[in-house]
Design an enzyme around this catalytic site. Structure first.
Site, short mmCIF file in Angstrom:
data_model
loop_
_atom_site.label_atom_id
_atom_site.label_comp_id
_atom_site.label_asym_id
_atom_site.label_seq_id
_atom_site.Cartn_x
_atom_site.Cartn_y
_atom_site.Cartn_z
N GLU A 157 -42.67 -23.06 -53.82
CA GLU A 157 -43.92 -22.78 -53.10
C GLU A 157 -45.14 -22.62 -54.00
O GLU A 157 -46.25 -23.04 -53.63
CB GLU A 157 -43.78 -21.52 -52.23
CG GLU A 157 -42.95 -21.71 -50.96
CD GLU A 157 -41.47 -21.40 -51.16
OE1 GLU A 157 -41.00 -21.47 -52.31
OE2 GLU A 157 -40.81 -21.11 -50.16
N GLU A 214 -34.61 -19.66 -47.94
CA GLU A 214 -34.84 -18.44 -47.15
C GLU A 214 -33.90 -18.37 -45.95
O GLU A 214 -33.38 -17.31 -45.61
CB GLU A 214 -36.31 -18.39 -46.71
CG GLU A 214 -37.22 -18.15 -47.91
CD GLU A 214 -38.70 -18.16 -47.57
OE1 GLU A 214 -39.17 -19.18 -47.03
OE2 GLU A 214 -39.37 -17.14 -47.82
C1 LIG Z 1 -42.62 -20.80 -45.10
C2 LIG Z 1 -42.00 -21.87 -45.87
C3 LIG Z 1 -42.71 -22.55 -46.87
C4 LIG Z 1 -42.06 -23.63 -47.63
O1 LIG Z 1 -40.86 -23.79 -47.63
S1 LIG Z 1 -43.09 -24.68 -48.51
C5 LIG Z 1 -42.11 -26.12 -48.84
C6 LIG Z 1 -41.19 -25.94 -50.01
N1 LIG Z 1 -40.47 -27.17 -50.24
C7 LIG Z 1 -40.90 -28.13 -51.07
O2 LIG Z 1 -41.94 -28.03 -51.71
C8 LIG Z 1 -40.02 -29.35 -51.19
C9 LIG Z 1 -40.76 -30.60 -50.73
N2 LIG Z 1 -39.91 -31.79 -50.85
C10 LIG Z 1 -39.63 -32.38 -52.04
O3 LIG Z 1 -40.05 -31.95 -53.09
C11 LIG Z 1 -38.83 -33.63 -51.99
O4 LIG Z 1 -38.82 -34.14 -50.70
C12 LIG Z 1 -37.35 -33.42 -52.43
C13 LIG Z 1 -37.30 -33.10 -53.93
C14 LIG Z 1 -36.69 -32.31 -51.63
C15 LIG Z 1 -36.55 -34.73 -52.15
O5 LIG Z 1 -37.19 -35.82 -52.75
P1 LIG Z 1 -36.74 -37.30 -52.33
O6 LIG Z 1 -35.25 -37.41 -52.39
O7 LIG Z 1 -37.53 -38.25 -53.20
O8 LIG Z 1 -37.14 -37.47 -50.81
P2 LIG Z 1 -38.62 -37.63 -50.21
O9 LIG Z 1 -38.95 -39.07 -50.09
O10 LIG Z 1 -39.59 -36.77 -50.94
O11 LIG Z 1 -38.40 -36.97 -48.74
C16 LIG Z 1 -37.94 -37.72 -47.62
C17 LIG Z 1 -38.90 -37.49 -46.49
O12 LIG Z 1 -38.88 -36.09 -46.17
C18 LIG Z 1 -40.22 -35.58 -46.23
N3 LIG Z 1 -40.17 -34.18 -46.66
C19 LIG Z 1 -39.43 -33.64 -47.64
N4 LIG Z 1 -39.66 -32.34 -47.75
C20 LIG Z 1 -40.59 -32.04 -46.82
C21 LIG Z 1 -41.24 -30.85 -46.44
N5 LIG Z 1 -40.96 -29.67 -47.04
N6 LIG Z 1 -42.15 -30.90 -45.46
C22 LIG Z 1 -42.41 -32.06 -44.82
N7 LIG Z 1 -41.82 -33.23 -45.13
C23 LIG Z 1 -40.91 -33.21 -46.12
C24 LIG Z 1 -40.93 -36.47 -47.22
O13 LIG Z 1 -42.33 -36.39 -47.06
C25 LIG Z 1 -40.35 -37.81 -46.89
O14 LIG Z 1 -41.01 -38.29 -45.73
P3 LIG Z 1 -41.60 -39.80 -45.68
O15 LIG Z 1 -40.36 -40.66 -45.74
O16 LIG Z 1 -42.30 -39.89 -44.38
O17 LIG Z 1 -42.46 -39.97 -46.88
#
Ligand SMILES: C/C=C/C(=O)SCCNC(=O)CCNC(=O)[C@H](O)C(C)(C)COP(=O)(O)OP(=O)(O)OC[C@H]1O[C@@H](n2cnc3c(N)ncnc32)[C@H](O)[C@@H]1OP(=O)(O)O
Length: 260
Positions: free
Chosen positions: A134, A114
């Site tokens: 989402e 976005e």
């Molecule tokens: C209005 C807006 C609404 C929205 O946008 S809703 C959110 C939409 N986004 C998602 O659903 C994506 C969420 N994230 C993921 O699915 C994964 O991440 C990834 C596929 C992007 C990457 O995976 P990997 O490489 O295995 O990394 P990792 O260990 O999951 O992430 C590293 C740290 O980053 C935190 N993190 C990632 N995305 C978010 C997020 N969207 N909100 C809060 N934290 C996030 C994790 O939790 C973790 O943190 P820790 O090391 O403490 O476990």
């Protein structure tokens, strides 16, 4: 260089570089980042010299979306505030009078996509992972994604992404028009900077007015869009830069624009 808690802003003459810098959470957007984005925009709006802003993410993500850990315990009323603040910020970025380029690195999911959609140009990489996950969290894109994506890539491709949560790579995002250019990951900032410089060397008022005309047209009827375009062109014929640009062409020299 201005260093805020979640981002840095570096202004280099006519170009500015905003790097999201909440690397541990893959630049997930939360209230603190929204505050910082607004502070960065205050600084940019106060500097008339800046023509193009490049937004990118430090680390392996442009942005992994809204901060799920901040959102998970919000009441519907608190969520309403979070979404309204986000939307106000995204609209402010979209309506900046300078040109914005999203240099999309790695993941651009949910709110990350976005944010990229509020920018004028999106340059991505072959390593991108892009989508609207989402619906897998029980929500929908709330920072303008359903509206801006469908205006850019059409209703069908937007539904494909927003209903399935499918994550696509850079080549596919480029194919469907979600990215205007793609390069190899190590070329991203170089390419975005090169393109920013190409834009910045043009007549400053013309650049701003072209953006305004295109943005207005995307939200209005063809008739009203054409009317505004006509008024803008007429106005540009009154600028010194129009004389300079056309005289420079005829005199076979480089134009020296003054933004007047
Ligand atoms: C209005 C807006 C609404 C929205 O946008 S809703 C959110 C939409 N986004 C998602 O659903 C994506 C969420 N994230 C993921 O699915 C994964 O991440 C990834 C596929 C992007 C990457 O995976 P990997 O490489 O295995 O990394 P990792 O260990 O999951 O992430 C590293 C740290 O980053 C935190 N993190 C990632 N995305 C978010 C997020 N969207 N909100 C809060 N934290 C996030 C994790 O939790 C973790 O943190 P820790 O090391 O403490 O476990």
């Amino acid at each position: 260089m201005k260093e805020l808690a979640t981002l840095t802003l570096n202004i280099e003459d006519t170009l500015a570089f905003l790097n999201l810098n909440a690397v541990k959470s893959l630049n997930a957007i939360n209230s603190a980042m929204l505050d910082d984005l607004n502070e960065a925009m205050d600084l940019l709006e106060a500097d008339p010299n800046v023509k193009v802003l490049v937004i990118t993410g430090n680390g392996k993500a442009f942005m992994a979306g809204g901060d799920i850990k901040e959102m998970m315990d919000l009441s519907p009323e608190e969520a309403d505030h979070f979404i309204a603040y986000g939307n106000q910020t995204m609209n402010r970025i979209m309506n900046l009078s300078l040109v914005t380029i999203a240099a999309v690195n790695g993941f651009a999911l949910g709110g990350g996509l976005e944010l990229a959609l509020t920018c004028d140009i999106r340059i991505g990489t072959t390593a991108n992972k892009i989508g609207f996950p989402e619906v897998g969290l029980g929500i929908i894109p709330g920072y303008g994604g359903t509206q801006r994506a469908s205006r850019l890539i059409g209703i069908g491709q937007t539904k494909r992404l927003a209903l399935s949560g499918e994550i696509i790579d850079g080549a596919e995002a480029h194919r469907i028009g979600l990215l205007e250019k793609i390069v190899e990951p190590d070329q991203l900032i170089e390419e975005a900077t090169k393109f920013a410089k190409q834009i910045a060397k043009n007549a400053p008022i013309a650049i701003k007015q072209a953006k305004l005309s295109i943005n207005f047209g995307s939200q209005s009827t063809l008739e009203n869009g054409l009317k505004l375009e006509g008024e803008i062109v007429k106005g540009l014929f009154r600028t010194e830069d129009k004389y300079e640009g056309m005289n420079a062409f005829v005199e076979k020299r480089k134009a020296e624009f003054k933004g007047k």
